[in-house]
Write a protein that holds these residues in place. Structure first.
Motif, short mmCIF file in Angstrom:
data_model
loop_
_atom_site.label_atom_id
_atom_site.label_comp_id
_atom_site.label_asym_id
_atom_site.label_seq_id
_atom_site.Cartn_x
_atom_site.Cartn_y
_atom_site.Cartn_z
N THR A 18 0.84 -1.20 0.00
CA THR A 18 0.00 0.00 0.00
C THR A 18 0.88 1.26 0.00
N VAL A 19 1.85 1.28 0.92
CA VAL A 19 2.67 2.48 1.09
C VAL A 19 3.58 2.73 -0.12
N LEU A 35 3.42 5.35 8.47
CA LEU A 35 3.45 3.88 8.52
C LEU A 35 3.90 3.47 9.92
N VAL A 36 3.13 2.58 10.55
CA VAL A 36 3.48 2.11 11.90
C VAL A 36 3.77 0.62 11.82
N LYS A 73 8.02 11.50 1.77
CA LYS A 73 6.56 11.40 1.73
C LYS A 73 5.98 10.55 2.86
N VAL A 74 6.80 9.67 3.41
CA VAL A 74 6.26 8.72 4.40
C VAL A 74 7.01 8.86 5.72
N GLY A 325 -3.09 -4.56 -1.40
CA GLY A 325 -2.32 -3.35 -1.14
C GLY A 325 -2.33 -2.43 -2.36
N GLU A 326 -2.22 -3.03 -3.52
CA GLU A 326 -2.20 -2.26 -4.76
C GLU A 326 -3.55 -1.55 -4.99
#
Ligand code: FAD
Length: 405
Positions: A18-19, A35-36, A73-74, A325-326
């Motif tokens: 996903t990320v 993101l964790v 970005k993350v 995820g995609e």
């Protein structure tokens, strides 16, 4: 306009896919992506049986999360998720307080499910994560080392019981039969003293798999010393081994190691958070959202989707987790931009390959049956593909399996 907070929980196949997809789709100014994950590394869950048997070093199975995320970005937070409060759009963390979100992706993966069988939680091992896999490897090695040095030999130390002849059980057995001859050489143990027993409650090994391929797998593993006890249920696990039953016949098997590989469930955080779920798996809507919460997506082993052809749930797999995820990333991009339409998730099952050690496997790929070295080659290609989809050629070069035959 305020940038939406997109919080992704879990950096397994579903969460990282996903990320890594989302970071390519949106600009720095469009969203805060957080993101964790419990650890600062991602592990290939589908390789854990190799680390557990000791045929692959545990560091080969994992890589740092920061290697594959775009840190512009993350934001990555290493922490354990304790609970989600979806009514208030909050996530409670163990060490870093709480996070609020506009969109949440729950990708917290699987946990071992012992179905209430007495003693399994206490005395059996489960191939659940990197450290659990290391513990199994160390424990088996310890049993061999102790046996070779103790004066009064306890042969049951050298008995390894694997509970479950599903995918994970069979793949682990395949690695064990490669590893045990090495352990015997390393610790001067007579190979005839070692027993590897697989106990399966269903009437067959690999229930649901093609019978011809199942026969192939059983022959390969039996020739290398595995004893199968099918139609046999584990009733209890004790410090000394297991108690099994078949047709009212109860038997005690003394064993130094018991590995439970017969059940997984979704993460307990799902239950803690009050989502409607079955064994930690939420029946998601076609867009992968939790019922009643349009801002909560659930992907991977915590999501339950029904195969309309069979009217049964799809088994939880890395293949599906990555595909979800995609789709999830595409849907998040639509919501962040307020443009376009949400895409329903459609699994595209390319096949299944089950390894039987380093150079053997069985599988059905694009509807064709394969076995032997060809299937083993295919399995390693699938493993490399998973790395490629998340981290591109650089990750494949670092972590890929190149010893293909
Ligand atoms: P996971 O990959 O389990 O990732 C979950 C992540 O969440 C992990 O990083 C974990 O550390 C993190 N996490 C968990 N709890 C918390 C918390 N409370 N707070 C913060 N972080 C947390 N599937 C296939 O398709 N093909 C195969 O050949 C195959 N072989 C397998 C072999 C083995 C030995 C095993 C165990 C599984 C296998 N699977 C296979 C199944 C596959 O591994 C899973 O379906 C897949 O890992 C699910 O992906 P996920 O993203 O849902 O979760």
């Amino acid at each position: 306009m305020k940038k939406p907070n997109v919080v992704v929980l879990g950096a397994g196949y579903g969460g990282l896919m996903t990320v890594t997809r989302l970071q390519k789709m949106v600009g720095v100014n469009e969203a805060n992506i957080i993101l964790v994950n419990k650890y600062d590394y991602h592990y290939e869950s589908t390789w854990l049986h190799e680390a557990a048997a000791g045929t692959l070093h545990h560091d080969r199975v994992r890589y740092p999360i920061v290697d594959v995320i775009d840190r512009n970005k993350v934001q990555f937070i290493q922490d354990t998720v304790v609970k989600i409060v979806p009514q208030e759009k909050r996530v409670l963390l163990q060490d870093n307080g709480e996070l609020t979100y506009d969109y949440l992706v729950v990708a917290l993966g699987f946990e071992s499910e012992t179905f209430g069988i007495k003693g399994l939680k206490e005395y059996a091992f489960a191939i659940a994560n990197v450290n659990a896999a290391r513990q199994i490897r160390e424990h088996i090695e310890y049993q061999f080392a102790t046996y070779s040095t103790e004066e009064e030999k306890r042969e049951e130390r050298l008995t390894i019981v694997v509970g479950g002849a599903g995918f994970t059980g069979i793949e682990f057995l395949g690695e064990l039969v490669d590893r045990v001859p090495e352990l015997c050489r390393e610790y001067d143990v007579d190979p005839d003293k070692v027993r590897i027993i697989c106990v399966e409650a269903a009437p067959t090994v690999l229930p649901g798999f093609d019978p011809e391929l199942v026969e192939y797998a059983v022959n390969v593993l039996e020739k290398k010393g595995v004893e199968f006890k099918v139609g046999t249920a584990i009733k209890e696990c004790t410090p000394e081994g297991i108690i099994v039953a078949k047709d009212d016949q109860v038997e005690e098997i003394k064993a130094g190691t018991v590995v439970w590989a017969a059940g997984v469930r979704g993460n307990h955080v799902i239950d803690e958070s009050g989502f409607e779920a079955m064994r930690g798996r939420v029946k998601v809507d076609p867009f992968l959202r939790a019922p009643g919460y349009d801002d909560v997506f659930i992907v991977g082993d915590c999501a339950l989707i029904i195969n309309e052809e069979t009217n049964r749930p799809y088994p939880p797999t890395a293949q599906i987790a990555m595909q979800q995820g995609e789709t999830c990333a595409k849907n998040l991009a639509v919501l962040i931009r307020g443009q376009g339409e949400l895409q329903p998730f459609k699994p595209d099952i390319k096949g299944t390959v089950c390894s039987l050690g380093h150079d053997d496997a069985i599988g059905v790929v694009f509807g064709k049956k394969i076995w032997g070295t060809k299937a083993s080659f295919m399995k390693k290609m699938i493993d490399n593909r998973a790395l490629y989809l998340i981290g591109g050629p650089t990750l494949v070069a670092k972590k890929g399996k190149f010893n293909l035959l």
